[in-house]
Scaffold this motif. Structure first.
Motif, short mmCIF file in Angstrom:
data_model
loop_
_atom_site.label_atom_id
_atom_site.label_comp_id
_atom_site.label_asym_id
_atom_site.label_seq_id
_atom_site.Cartn_x
_atom_site.Cartn_y
_atom_site.Cartn_z
N GLU A 120 7.19 6.65 9.66
CA GLU A 120 7.60 5.55 8.78
C GLU A 120 6.54 5.26 7.71
OE1 GLU A 120 8.08 0.71 9.02
OE2 GLU A 120 8.16 1.86 10.89
N ARG A 121 5.28 5.27 8.10
CA ARG A 121 4.20 4.84 7.21
C ARG A 121 3.48 5.99 6.49
NH1 ARG A 121 2.54 -0.53 7.85
NH2 ARG A 121 4.12 -1.65 9.02
N MET A 122 3.82 7.22 6.83
CA MET A 122 3.15 8.37 6.23
C MET A 122 4.17 9.43 5.83
SD MET A 122 0.05 8.69 9.02
CE MET A 122 -1.02 9.76 8.07
N VAL A 123 3.89 10.12 4.76
CA VAL A 123 4.69 11.29 4.38
C VAL A 123 4.19 12.47 5.21
CG1 VAL A 123 5.22 12.92 2.54
CG2 VAL A 123 5.12 10.46 2.05
N VAL A 124 5.10 13.13 5.90
CA VAL A 124 4.74 14.30 6.70
C VAL A 124 4.97 15.54 5.86
CG1 VAL A 124 5.21 15.61 8.80
CG2 VAL A 124 5.35 13.10 8.84
N HIS A 125 3.91 16.30 5.61
CA HIS A 125 4.00 17.46 4.72
C HIS A 125 3.39 18.67 5.42
CE1 HIS A 125 4.13 19.39 0.65
NE2 HIS A 125 3.17 20.12 1.20
N GLU A 126 4.15 19.75 5.49
CA GLU A 126 3.64 20.98 6.09
C GLU A 126 2.94 21.84 5.04
OE1 GLU A 126 4.98 24.97 8.61
OE2 GLU A 126 6.52 23.64 7.77
N LEU A 127 1.71 22.23 5.34
CA LEU A 127 0.98 23.18 4.49
C LEU A 127 1.29 24.57 5.03
CD1 LEU A 127 -0.98 23.26 2.08
CD2 LEU A 127 -2.83 23.40 3.71
N ALA A 128 2.32 25.18 4.47
CA ALA A 128 2.87 26.41 5.06
C ALA A 128 2.32 27.66 4.40
CB ALA A 128 4.39 26.38 4.98
N SER A 129 1.03 27.70 4.20
CA SER A 129 0.42 28.90 3.61
C SER A 129 0.47 30.05 4.60
CB SER A 129 -1.04 28.62 3.23
OG SER A 129 -1.66 29.79 2.74
N PRO A 147 0.84 -1.20 0.00
CA PRO A 147 0.00 0.00 0.00
C PRO A 147 0.88 1.25 0.00
CG PRO A 147 0.04 -0.99 2.19
CD PRO A 147 0.73 -1.95 1.26
N PRO A 148 0.39 2.34 -0.55
CA PRO A 148 1.19 3.57 -0.56
C PRO A 148 1.32 4.12 0.86
CG PRO A 148 -1.04 4.05 -1.26
CD PRO A 148 -0.96 2.56 -1.14
N ARG A 149 2.38 4.88 1.07
CA ARG A 149 2.49 5.59 2.35
C ARG A 149 1.36 6.61 2.43
NH1 ARG A 149 8.11 8.29 3.03
NH2 ARG A 149 7.61 8.33 5.25
N GLY A 150 0.84 6.80 3.61
CA GLY A 150 -0.24 7.75 3.81
C GLY A 150 0.29 9.18 3.81
N LEU A 151 -0.52 10.09 4.29
CA LEU A 151 -0.14 11.51 4.29
C LEU A 151 -0.56 12.16 5.60
CD1 LEU A 151 0.90 14.09 2.86
CD2 LEU A 151 -1.40 14.36 1.88
N TYR A 152 0.39 12.82 6.24
CA TYR A 152 0.14 13.58 7.46
C TYR A 152 0.33 15.05 7.08
CZ TYR A 152 0.52 14.90 12.44
OH TYR A 152 0.34 15.46 13.69
N LEU A 153 -0.79 15.74 6.86
CA LEU A 153 -0.76 17.13 6.39
C LEU A 153 -0.99 18.06 7.57
CD1 LEU A 153 -0.64 18.79 3.71
CD2 LEU A 153 -3.14 18.74 3.73
N TRP A 154 0.04 18.81 7.92
CA TRP A 154 -0.10 19.66 9.10
C TRP A 154 0.18 21.12 8.75
CZ3 TRP A 154 3.68 22.54 11.79
CH2 TRP A 154 4.99 22.38 11.32
N GLY A 155 -0.36 21.99 9.59
CA GLY A 155 -0.14 23.42 9.39
C GLY A 155 -1.12 24.21 10.24
N GLY A 156 -1.02 25.52 10.17
CA GLY A 156 -1.85 26.38 11.00
C GLY A 156 -3.33 26.27 10.67
#
Length: 352
Positions: free
Chosen positions: A184-193, A53-62
């Motif tokens: 490990e299982r998710m890509v951590v991506h910052e939504l830095a708008s 399965p693909p790695r998930g996504l952890y989308l964080w930001g303000g």
């Protein structure tokens, strides 16, 4: 090939439904790779293994940066493969499932709960992952390990980086493996708008409506429609083993009446949990306060203190302006501080 989120996003921008944002556009490839991977068969053929399965996504930001809007578009493209749920509501369901398995004497109660989830859905789409409850913190690691191993893809939004989850929580060292698992299982991506779209939707808008008449109700309804986008759900918070239910909740915005929150035997712990969970509270029909509703007034003061300290945005309809809400009876003098806080919480940009 499946439709890409980047294509849908561009179409909505062209239609004028959303405004192009560079930080949001930077996150689109992460959603696209998941959608493309979901097109692959889940089971392998006779002579070949199923793809991982693909790695998930952890989308964080303000707050207000568009995380939930992107999640909405993603779930729209996933259709029946995804379940969209607020993280608190999901963990409430899990706790109830674990409790039921324990009553049956199941040796490992998390195992059947995780299997039930992974058998029913391919993608779990969570709004606002945050963990403040020790009961959640103690089971979430094993639960997610089993979900990931079963091929579940997790996509979540959060206001904080993974390393800050359950920060300063009791026995936090036992929780740290879960943070490692997420990375490990998710890509951590910052939504830095740089732009807070939720504040934009509230910018210049009135936040205190008095008196609480038909006109105020209409104004509140318009604010709710703007913030919720017409989508709402029930949010259940667990506080010291009790449940606090908010019937109307959407994208971090809760809506409740004065009597729902101050007419019941709630205390500081309930209001603190509420304040740290929601980003905006719409509180309707605050009555004139005094001797006749002294206990409700005390709870209202406690609620406002919790919201103020957490910098939670507050939108209110009330019988009178803050300075005239509580003019007689024991506690009227002390209410001056609450009135001052209510005024401050109406100021432009407060809670940003």
């Amino acid at each position: 090939m499946s439709e890409r989120l980047s294509d849908l996003y561009a179409a909505r921008v062209a239609e004028g439904q959303i405004e192009a944002d560079a930080a949001q556009e930077d996150a689109l490839p992460e959603f696209d790779r998941i959608l493309e991977a979901l097109e692959q068969p889940r089971k392998g053929g006779l002579f070949r293994k199923a793809p991982p399965p693909p790695r998930g996504l952890y989308l964080w930001g303000g707050v207000g940066r568009g995380k939930s809007m992107l999640m909405d578009l993603f779930v729209e493209l996933c259709e029946a493969r995804a379940r969209r749920v607020h993280f608190h509501a999901f963990m409430q369901e899990v706790q109830e499932g674990v409790h039921a398995e324990r009553k049956k004497g199941t040796e490992d109660p998390i195992k059947p709960v995780a299997k039930g989830i992974s058998d029913s859905v391919r993608v779990l789409a969570f709004d606002e992952m945050q963990i403040t409850d020790i009961a959640d913190a103690m089971i979430v690691g094993r639960l997610f390990e089993k979900l990931f191993d079963a091929g579940c893809v997790v996509v979540t939004t959060s206001n904080r980086v993974p390393d800050d989850l359950y920060k300063d929580g009791l026995n936090r060292q036992l929780f740290l493996p879960f943070i490692a698992l997420l990375k490990e299982r998710m890509v951590v991506h910052e939504l830095a708008s740089e732009r807070d779209y939720r504040q934009d939707r509230l910018a210049g808008a009135e936040s205190y409506f008095s008196p609480a008449n038909a006109e105020a109700r209409s104004e509140i309804e318009a604010v709710w429609d703007r913030l919720s986008g017409g989508r709402e759900e029930t949010l259940t918070l667990t506080v010291q083993g009790r449940s606090l239910e908010l019937a109307r909740f959407s994208n971090g915005v809760a809506r409740a009446s004065f009597y729902e929150l101050c007419g019941k035997a709630l205390g500081p712990a309930d209001y603190l949990k509420l304040a740290e969970t929601v980003r905006v509270l719409i509180l309707e029909n605050v009555p004139q306060l005094g001797r006749s509703n002294f206990n409700e007034a005390k709870r209202f003061v406690t609620l406002i203190d919790a919201l103020y300290e957490a910098k939670t945005r507050l939108i209110v309809s009330a019988a009178a302006e803050p300075e005239y809400l509580y003019v007689e009876g024991s506690g009227a003098f002390e209410f001056e501080r609450t009135a001052s806080r209510l005024r401050e919480m109406q100021s432009e940009g407060w809670g940003a």
